[in-house]
Design an enzyme around this catalytic site. Structure first.
Site, mmCIF file in Angstrom:
data_model
loop_
_atom_site.group_PDB
_atom_site.id
_atom_site.type_symbol
_atom_site.label_atom_id
_atom_site.label_comp_id
_atom_site.label_asym_id
_atom_site.label_seq_id
_atom_site.Cartn_x
_atom_site.Cartn_y
_atom_site.Cartn_z
ATOM 1 N N ASP A 169 21.640 -15.036 -1.670
ATOM 2 C CA ASP A 169 21.218 -13.778 -1.072
ATOM 3 C C ASP A 169 20.001 -13.968 -0.177
ATOM 4 O O ASP A 169 19.748 -13.191 0.728
ATOM 5 C CB ASP A 169 20.899 -12.769 -2.181
ATOM 6 C CG ASP A 169 20.549 -11.418 -1.604
ATOM 7 O OD1 ASP A 169 21.454 -10.771 -1.066
ATOM 8 O OD2 ASP A 169 19.363 -11.043 -1.661
ATOM 9 N N ASP A 218 -26.475 4.620 2.062
ATOM 10 C CA ASP A 218 -25.906 3.357 1.580
ATOM 11 C C ASP A 218 -25.333 3.475 0.174
ATOM 12 O O ASP A 218 -24.612 2.582 -0.275
ATOM 13 C CB ASP A 218 -26.964 2.247 1.636
ATOM 14 C CG ASP A 218 -27.330 1.887 3.081
ATOM 15 O OD1 ASP A 218 -26.879 2.601 4.001
ATOM 16 O OD2 ASP A 218 -28.051 0.905 3.285
ATOM 17 N N GLY A 259 19.869 -8.604 3.179
ATOM 18 C CA GLY A 259 20.706 -9.451 4.012
ATOM 19 C C GLY A 259 21.925 -8.796 4.633
ATOM 20 O O GLY A 259 22.047 -8.706 5.846
ATOM 21 N N LEU A 260 22.816 -8.285 3.802
ATOM 22 C CA LEU A 260 24.058 -7.772 4.365
ATOM 23 C C LEU A 260 23.832 -6.508 5.162
ATOM 24 O O LEU A 260 24.492 -6.244 6.139
ATOM 25 C CB LEU A 260 25.077 -7.550 3.250
ATOM 26 C CG LEU A 260 25.620 -8.868 2.691
ATOM 27 C CD1 LEU A 260 26.566 -8.609 1.533
ATOM 28 C CD2 LEU A 260 26.310 -9.670 3.789
HETATM 29 S S1 SF4 Z 1 -26.915 5.533 8.961
HETATM 30 FE FE1 SF4 Z 1 -26.085 3.567 8.382
HETATM 31 S S2 SF4 Z 1 -27.808 2.505 7.453
HETATM 32 FE FE2 SF4 Z 1 -28.327 4.669 7.506
HETATM 33 S S3 SF4 Z 1 -27.713 5.487 5.556
HETATM 34 FE FE3 SF4 Z 1 -26.024 5.804 6.951
HETATM 35 S S4 SF4 Z 1 -24.753 3.992 6.647
HETATM 36 FE FE4 SF4 Z 1 -26.743 3.506 5.795
#
Ligand code: SF4
Lengths: 527, 428
Positions: free
Chosen positions: A287, A36, A422-423
């Site tokens: 334009d 994470d 445009g043109l």
């Molecule tokens: S598997 Fe999912 S929850 Fe686990 S560390 Fe990786 S991203 Fe995070």
């Protein structure tokens, strides 16, 4: 379970990180596994922040699960406090830690830290990033501004005579779509109106600043997705009204000025008479007539989608053929707006559904997020990005707000840029067979895109497009002459012509599309 | 056939190297990240993560939103209904897989990839994979592995993925003759170069694992001799050994020296004579040395600090120290496999400071105090360290770039030289 190729929003704890990272003096201790920590790169790589987000992750591992993950959390929180000495701390769990139920809030309170500690309950299996940001900001505001709250029912004291009206500027976060620039633009606009800013938050605010929120006369809510919950609480607690107009586009900016002036008890007539936006004049210049009725599909967070559609229709002269949002919490506002364009709002966070709708509508311009940019690129439709989720390109080095008069000019430039001038468009329509001026040629001012176009060509039927297309395309035969005739129709409306003709043929049970059918359908649809 | 798989002069050496083991915040990716290169390598495989919105967001963010082709990965996001038991998670998974396979009829191999949430709620993906394999047989095979952050760090995801494929490798028909298997994802261009080198030495047959297409599974058996092309393949190696294959011990093919020793291990196993080996390898080696000499001017004497990331750190550090003359301040690795890294450790300069595991704050303190010339670190740390005045090389690029073999040795050196050169080019 939901099959997800791309997600519009991260998990709610990323929303909390956006608040913590935006502020100064706040630290977030997150019970989470090591992977994470990827979230740091959102801030350091995408936003190119020069500091790591103020987040400590416990990074528990499988072998810790049998043992004491709670102790791990306490140690991490204690160490984080000692090392970073924050003025306030947020504590919470990511999706995995939510499952192991260690109660970070309770554990942190047990540490008895000498600073305010705000426990966050962000249900990761129900909620998403923006909700997490809003909830975090609200909890912080409650905790920090709460002590200054007057007894319930106390009327708001009148402003001392001669004092300038003051407002808070609420909603800008880290990793926000042009939040940095919007704050600068709106701050200068407020100064011109004659309103002082008490606190702008969460971006660059400290916990001590949040404690002073109650001192303002009213609140300016820039991003309702983030700040409306906090603004409602401030209204209940301190009797502070809040603005409702989002100053995106020149028209809305003028309405915003009027609304602020009214809340502040000021007269903005002179300012409104003087203020002008270059985008308004550009849109009126001859334009720009080629922009008339361009079919545009809009998708983004609710605030940006609603605002973009409004600008598209009223300030650019486009036709809004579709509008949608991934912000389910604000679906009502988007449905409401959609009615005004006579379309049904698309409320979804499923990228595949959005893709199917764009494929079906074949708009001439897509105003969307980075996800819609993928879709549009694959379908060969011009696209401009109007909303988060963000990409490194959404943090341009130059000043590039979305809000205020300058923002209106930025919108004009960014949306017109991917379109054929445009043109040039007329010339291509007239001389389709030209070997350089052909349908796969990008607008000539977008040289680099020529390559992208031709590279997209062999991939013209990637599985995604095929699948999405299959839903609407029933097998119907085209006579070879009709196919040839169809090729003579300018490419940017050809998809629509093909689709209309097929629908026309299916409705009338025409077994085979001939040149006649093609023109019958054209006449039918151009009523 | 030469049974000796470890060159005698390289067997010992690691024991005396001190290792700092730390626990604390680990600033590393989880194994899901491996999907980013694996889905490109095995061109008809699809990776379905069974996880949370966090997992989906991780892969998307790590890949950048830069993958414009339809990605061959997705996430089945577990929601509250699955957790509350309102929906049968297995039935839900079947439904998602059904939709996916309808959408992508070109898929031949589907990996169900476990995550932290799927492991914590004990969703049995191996049973699900067996069930789904039966129902989609013979069009799609379904395998499973875990890329969860509670079990795997970054490149260990590839290890788990490859290990899950090993039981499905066909048995070697001809066990009397040895066959060489190269294990670990390499860029296609590197594979082709290696194939030519083995060919010139007369080593055959040679197969690469993972294959480019799911059906091209290399045969496996007691006649198989395998060389690891990547240092993070502990479980895969074990699984291969269980099926009778024998690992050829060697340093990893980074730099001219590493590549030579790596090729040498195969040559020894095939009893290739020195002259043939020399004839096959000399041109590449000399080209590499020549090209490296230029980079050496830039890099020699510069002090480098590695944060743990991919387990490639030790082979990279060995290359930088021995072939480019860099000084190793600290070499962090998320995990140290002593056996597979034995020959590498033996080549490291005496007294090299190694660290295993991580306490990122303390490591940052050490790094700042040491003020190295170059810091090799992950994406979360690079810009903040640059802003503090340090020069960094983001390590993830080392996993995505062809760096192995003679022809890439100078490219690899250049990856480290570039940030240093850039510093000197930009106005202060
Ligand atoms: S598997 Fe999912 S929850 Fe686990 S560390 Fe990786 S991203 Fe995070």
């Amino acid at each position: 379970m939901q099959l997800t190729l791309w997600t519009y929003e991260g998990p709610p704890h990323v929303g909390a990180m956006r608040i913590a990272t935006a502020m100064k003096g706040v630290h977030y201790v997150l019970h989470a596994p090591q992977g994470d920590t990827y979230a740091d790169l959102l801030f350091t790589m995408i936003e190119r922040r020069t500091k790591r987000p103020p987040v400590t992750y416990t990074t528990f591992q499988a072998r810790d699960l049998g043992g004491d993950t709670a102790e791990l959390f306490k140690n991490a929180a204690r160490e984080a406090f000692e090392r970073f000495r924050p003025a306030a701390m947020l504590v919470g769990a990511s999706c995995t830690a939510e499952l192991i139920q260690d109660d970070p809030g309770g554990l942190a309170l047990a540490l008895d830290l000498p600073i305010p500690v705000v426990p966050l309950e962000l249900p990761a299996y129900q909620r998403k990033e923006n909700w997490g940001a809003a909830e975090t900001f609200y909890q912080l505001v409650r905790k920090l501004a709460g002590p200054a709250a007057p007894p319930v029912g106390t009327p708001r004291p009148a402003r001392t005579a001669g004092a300038r009206p003051r407002c808070n500027l609420l909603g800008p976060t880290a990793l926000g779509f042009r939040h940095r620039d919007d704050v600068r633009e709106i701050s200068s606009l407020l100064a011109r109106i004659g309103v002082e800013i008490n606190v702008a938050a969460p971006l660059d605010a400290t916990p001590a600043d949040l404690a002073r929120l109650g001192e303002a006369d009213f609140n300016v809510v820039l991003y309702p997705e983030i700040a409306s919950q906090a603004a409602q609480w401030l209204n209940r607690t301190f009797g502070q009204p809040a603005t409702r107009t989002i100053p995106i586009g020149a028209v809305a900016t003028r309405e915003f000025i009027a609304e602020v002036a009214q809340l502040a008890g000021l007269d903005a007539a002179t300012l409104l008479a003087e203020a002008e936006s270059r985008s308004t004049w550009y849109a009126r210049s001859v334009d720009s007539t080629y922009l008339t009725g361009k079919r545009v599909f809009v998708f983004g967070d609710a605030t940006h989608a609603v605002a973009a559609a409004r600008v598209a229709a009223r300030e650019m002269g486009f036709t809004v053929v579709g509008i949608g949002t991934y912000s389910r919490e604000f679906a009502r506002e988007v449905r409401e707006a959609a009615k005004g364009y006579g379309v049904e709002a698309l409320i979804t966070d499923d990228y595949l559904e959005v893709e199917a709708q764009v494929t079906q509508l074949q708009p001439e311009l897509v105003l969307g997020t980075q996800m819609e940019r993928h879709i549009a690129k694959r379908l060969g439709i011009p696209c401009a990005v109007i909303s988060a989720p963000v990409h490194v390109q959404d943090f341009p080095a130059r000043y590039s707000p979305q809000m205020g008069f300058e923002g209106a000019s930025v919108l004009f430039d960014t949306w017109v840029h991917p379109l054929m001038m445009g043109l040039e468009e007329h010339l291509i329509t007239m001389f389709r067979g030209d070997f350089e001026f052909h349908e796969n040629a990008a607008p000539s001012h977008l040289g680099a895109l020529t390559a992208a176009h031709s590279e997209a060509a062999p991939a013209a039927a990637p599985p995604a497009a095929t699948l999405a297309g299959a839903a609407i395309e029933q097998v119907i035969a085209w006579a070879p002459e009709a196919e040839l005739e169809l090729r003579k129709i300018p490419f940017f409306v050809r998809g629509k012509a093909r689709r209309n003709t097929e629908r026309f043929a299916i409705d009338r049970a025409v077994p085979r599309i001939t040149v006649e059918t093609l023109y019958d359908a054209k006449a039918h649809f151009s009523r | 056939m030469n049974a000796r798989s470890v060159p005698p002069h390289l067997t010992e050496g690691c024991a005396e190297i001190p290792i700092l083991r730390e626990r604390g915040q680990r600033e590393v990716f989880c194994g899901l990240t491996g999907i980013i290169w694996l889905h490109r390598k095995i061109q008809d495989a699809f990776f379905l993560v069974v996880g949370s919105r966090t997992c989906a967001h991780l892969i998307q963010s790590a890949a950048g939103v830069m993958i414009f082709a339809e990605p061959r990965f997705a996430t089945a996001i577990i929601d509250e209904r699955d957790l509350a038991g309102l929906a049968d998670a297995n039935a839900e998974l079947d439904r998602v897989v059904q939709r996916l396979i309808e959408r992508r009829p070109d898929i031949k191999l589907l990996f169900l990839v476990g995550s932290c949430p799927s492991e914590v709620i004990k969703l049995d993906l191996s049973r699900a994979a067996a069930r789904l394999s039966r129902s989609f047989s013979p069009d799609v095979r379904v395998l499973n592995y875990s890329g969860s952050g509670i079990e795997t760090t970054f490149t260990q995801g590839e290890d788990a993925c490859l290990a899950s494929m090993v039981p499905g490798l066909p048995a070697q028909a001809d066990t009397a003759h040895p066959a060489l298997l190269i294990v670990g994802t390499l860029a296609d261009v590197v594979e082709d170069q290696m194939r030519r080198l083995f060919n010139e030495m007369g080593i055959a047959p040679v197969a690469f694992f993972p294959p480019r297409r799911a059906a091209d599974l290399p045969p496996l058996g007691p006649g198989t001799r395998f060389l690891l092309a990547q240092p993070f393949l502990a479980d895969t190696a074990r699984a291969l050994e269980q099926r009778g294959a024998i690992r050829l011990d060697a340093p990893f093919p980074l730099g001219a020296e590493g590549t030579t020793l790596w090729l040498q291990a195969a040559a020894d196993a095939w009893d290739i004579d020195a002259a043939t080996f020399h004839r096959a390898t000399a041109p590449g080696r000399e080209r590499a040395q020549l090209a490296l000499a230029r980079q050496r001017d830039q890099l020699a004497g510069q002090r480098v600090f590695f944060f743990p990331d991919s387990q490639l750190e030790i082979p990279l550090a060995r290359f930088l120290a021995r072939e480019l003359g860099m000084q190793l301040v600290e070499v962090g690795t998320p995990y140290l496999h002593r056996q597979h890294l034995a020959t590498e450790l033996a080549l490291l300069p005496a007294g090299t400071m190694l660290s295993e595991g991580q306490h990122v704050e303390k490591q940052l303190d050490r790094c700042r105090a040491a003020a190295p010339d170059l810091v090799v670190c992950g994406l979360g740390l690079a810009n903040p360290l640059e802003a503090e005045g340090l020069t960094t090389k983001w390590s993830i690029e080392l996993v995505f770039t062809p760096i192995q073999g003679y022809e890439q040795a100078a490219d690899l050196a250049e990856l480290f030289a570039r940030p240093l050169v850039r510093r000197t080019w930009l106005a202060a």
